[in-house]
Design a protein around this motif. Structure first.
Motif, PDB file in Angstrom:
ATOM      1  N   LEU A 394      43.917  46.093  44.490  1.00  0.00           N
ATOM      2  CA  LEU A 394      43.180  44.616  45.710  1.00  0.00           C
ATOM      3  C   LEU A 394      42.132  45.574  46.803  1.00  0.00           C
ATOM      4  O   LEU A 394      41.529  44.549  47.131  1.00  0.00           O
ATOM      5  N   VAL A 423      48.598  37.563  41.703  1.00  0.00           N
ATOM      6  CA  VAL A 423      47.196  37.939  41.463  1.00  0.00           C
ATOM      7  C   VAL A 423      46.963  37.608  40.122  1.00  0.00           C
ATOM      8  O   VAL A 423      45.864  36.459  40.622  1.00  0.00           O
ATOM      9  N   LEU A 426      45.793  33.541  41.450  1.00  0.00           N
ATOM     10  CA  LEU A 426      44.152  33.293  42.556  1.00  0.00           C
ATOM     11  C   LEU A 426      43.507  34.063  40.774  1.00  0.00           C
ATOM     12  O   LEU A 426      42.192  33.230  40.779  1.00  0.00           O
ATOM     13  N   GLU A 427      43.605  34.702  40.461  1.00  0.00           N
ATOM     14  CA  GLU A 427      42.296  35.197  39.396  1.00  0.00           C
ATOM     15  C   GLU A 427      41.749  33.615  38.366  1.00  0.00           C
ATOM     16  O   GLU A 427      40.928  33.698  37.965  1.00  0.00           O
ATOM     17  N   PHE A 431      39.368  33.363  42.507  1.00  0.00           N
ATOM     18  CA  PHE A 431      39.260  34.713  43.136  1.00  0.00           C
ATOM     19  C   PHE A 431      39.048  35.876  42.593  1.00  0.00           C
ATOM     20  O   PHE A 431      39.396  36.430  41.193  1.00  0.00           O
ATOM     21  N   LYS A 433      38.668  40.233  42.579  1.00  0.00           N
ATOM     22  CA  LYS A 433      40.107  41.141  43.297  1.00  0.00           C
ATOM     23  C   LYS A 433      40.185  40.910  45.062  1.00  0.00           C
ATOM     24  O   LYS A 433      40.962  41.842  45.330  1.00  0.00           O
ATOM     25  N   SER A 436      41.164  38.025  46.971  1.00  0.00           N
ATOM     26  CA  SER A 436      42.121  38.381  46.582  1.00  0.00           C
ATOM     27  C   SER A 436      42.978  39.589  47.473  1.00  0.00           C
ATOM     28  O   SER A 436      44.288  38.980  48.369  1.00  0.00           O
TER      29      SER A 436
END
Length: 608
Positions: A394, A423, A426-427, A431, A433, A436
């Protein structure tokens, strides 16, 4: 291990303790101790009794596997009659008194060691049933009554009442009591009783802790992934015995549950001298600011420390200076993670420092993380490396990684898959990386949190109050802490306060969409004083803050009040956004004659 004393088991004479020399050898029944092993000092030859019993066992097995045969010739011994049992207890009471035990303690032991008493009764019956009592006793003793026979039996056993003590006051099973008693041959019975009472006092005084010690022990076990030394291995075995019980490690601080396992796992505790070792250890901890009531947190989670010399403990505690722990906090950290004194944990600390040095993470950040969450010390560097690699994907490393682990050390103890799930969530929300990674730097706690139990529930909460999914990225990006805020104690009270002022749930949802950090503001310290000033002094409707929720982010004393009074003196009316959203130059240009009035510098629009 550097200890204050060594085991005396090698000096014990089998003459007095005819049970197995291997402590791990199980003793499954009292009969094995009450037959051929009953009379180590007797002139009676037990060979005949042994052959008779062996013959009976063979007959029993033959009948067991051949249903055509009649019932076995031998049957289990009948339960002692109440009168016999009472006489046997009285006999044991007298024997204990002869060994120097007080009448009060003798009564307590004889009344609370039913298996031991039963074993004495069974031994007397065995000899009577097989008509062997006369072969063992001399002629002038042949007319002894039942009670006298039990007294003779108890004296000839050779354990001097220690097995009865361990059953009654410690709570051991008969087989465990006999095993542990092997260690205690050199101790007098009164001295052992004093030590047992002392141990219960220091380990379990005021032990109604609500399971806190057990929860910490379970956490210590869960985050341990390194090879352990002998002391830690024994401690883990002790934990596992209690974990197998109903209630598990939550019962670690329960005297009735865990004391027996403590003595089983560390029988040499009862060999420690009271003054020169036990009291010295306790005084050392008290000098470190650890009260007697809190010492048990250390002793129960790491019992081997009781065997250490104070000089050894002092040497091991030098690690606190290296960690940058202040003297006043040493005791707190030791209570939180007593294993830091163990050899394997101290060696792993060096490994962790070396790893992060190669990753160019400042030592001050690593030490800060350990001070905050010392359970990191039990994690292997190979496991930590996996998490560092995932965080690096990230774009977070070096100093930024150090800052992140200082805020949330638990992130390093996550399972790799759990981190990836955060992760991925959030994707899914849109978002990238890099974003994030920014969220991780600001609020790393999110990545140490359960997706199912925490994060998805917060998203459902947002949807419930009227924030649509399309607004999730904006809301989370502005205030990622929302995802780890407590709904009942933090978010809802602030929403209710706003609604009590006359705003609708739709109004509050609109405010959250536009400026989500408002859900992080304290009602008493931020929301109430600013809104009171808005309504009562500025005489503006509360709905004005719906259109401009950032009003709540400005300092009341440094921004809101000064600008309001300047505008009021000039009878200028304007919106909250025009009053507060401009910088000093823009505010002066729009509302003041240049150079006549100095406007106080604005505070950055962050939480006040």
């Amino acid at each position: 291990m550097d200890v204050a004393i060594t085991s005396s088991s090698s000096t014990m004479s089998s003459k007095f303790f005819p049970f197995p020399t291997n402590l791990s050898t199980p003793l499954t029944s009292s009969s094995s101790f009450s037959s051929s092993s009953l009379f180590p000092n007797s002139s009676f030859s037990l060979t005949k009794l042994h052959h008779i019993r062996t013959h009976h066992r063979k007959l029993h097995r033959r009948h067991k596997y051949n249903p055509l045969l009649a019932a076995p010739p031998t049957t289990p011994a009948p339960t002692p009659s109440p009168e016999e049992f009472k006489q046997a207890q009285e006999a044991l009471f007298e024997v204990l008194c002869e060994f120097g035990v007080s009448e009060e303690d003798s009564a307590a032991i004889s009344e609370n060691s039913p298996r031991y008493v039963g074993m004495l009764v069974e031994g007397v019956r065995d000899l009577e049933e097989l008509e062997l009592w006369s072969s063992w006793n001399s002629e002038n003793e042949m007319e002894m009554g039942f009670k006298e026979k039990v007294i003779r039996m108890a004296k000839e056993k050779g354990d001097n009442g220690k097995v009865a003590l361990l059953e009654s006051l410690v709570g051991l099973s008969l087989s465990s009591a006999m095993n542990v008693a092997r260690y205690l041959s050199a101790e007098t019975l009164p001295a052992l009783i004093a030590k047992v009472k002392y141990m219960k006092e220091i380990f379990f005084s005021g032990s109604n802790d609500g399971g806190i010690i057990g929860k910490n022990a379970r956490r210590m076990m869960r985050h341990l992934s390194i090879p352990v030394d002998e002391d830690l291995q024994q401690t883990l075995s002790f934990f596992e015995k209690i974990e197998a019980r109903r209630g598990g490690l939550d019962m670690l601080s329960s005297k009735d549950i865990s004391f027996r396992y403590l003595v089983e796992s560390f029988p040499r505790l009862l060999l420690l001298p009271l003054e020169s070792q036990m009291n010295t250890i306790l005084e050392f901890f008290e000098n470190k600011g650890i009260s007697r009531g809190c010492v048990r947190n250390i002793l129960l989670t790491f019992p081997p420390i009781m065997f250490y010399k104070v000089e050894v403990i002092k040497t091991r505690m030098l690690v606190f200076k290296e960690l940058g722990v202040e003297d006043k906090d040493v005791g707190k950290l030791l209570i939180k993670y007593s294993w830091i004194i163990s050899t394997s944990i101290q060696e792993n600390y060096k490994e962790i420092l070396h790893f992060f040095d190669t990753e160019k993470v400042p030592k001050v950040s690593v030490d800060g993380a350990i001070r905050s969450w010392p359970h990191l010390l039990g994690s292997s560097t190979s496991k930590i490396k996996l998490m560092v690699e995932e965080i690096g994907k990230l774009g977070v490393g070096n100093k930024k990684l150090g800052q992140a682990i200082s805020k949330s050390p638990q992130i390093l103890l996550r399972k790799q898959q759990e981190f990836i799930e955060v992760v991925s969530l959030l994707e899914e929300l849109g978002f990238e990386k890099e974003t994030s990674g920014s969220i991780l730097c600001r609020c790393p706690e999110i990545f140490a949190t359960s997706v199912e139990r925490t994060l998805t529930r917060k998203l459902k909460f947002l949807a419930t109050i009227g924030v649509s999914q399309v607004h999730f990225p904006r809301v989370i990006k502005k205030y990622p802490e929302l995802l780890v805020s407590d709904t009942e104690r933090t978010l809802l009270p602030r929403m209710r306060y706003l609604m009590n002022l006359g705003l609708s749930e739709k109004d509050v949802a609109f405010m959250v969409r536009r400026f989500s950090p408002l859900l992080g503001y304290s009602v008493d310290e931020v929301l109430r004083p600013k809104l009171d000033f808005l309504i009562n002094t500025m005489e503006k409707p509360v709905r004005d803050v719906v259109e401009y929720p950032r009003f709540l982010s400005y300092s009341l004393e440094k921004r809101i009040k000064p600008r309001f009074w300047i505008l009021k003196q000039r009878n200028i009316e304007c919106s909250l956004k025009d009053m507060l959203g401009k910088n000093d130059e823009e505010f002066a240009s729009d509302f003041l004659e240049v150079g006549k009035t100095k406007v106080p510098p604005p505070a950055s629009p962050t939480r006040q």
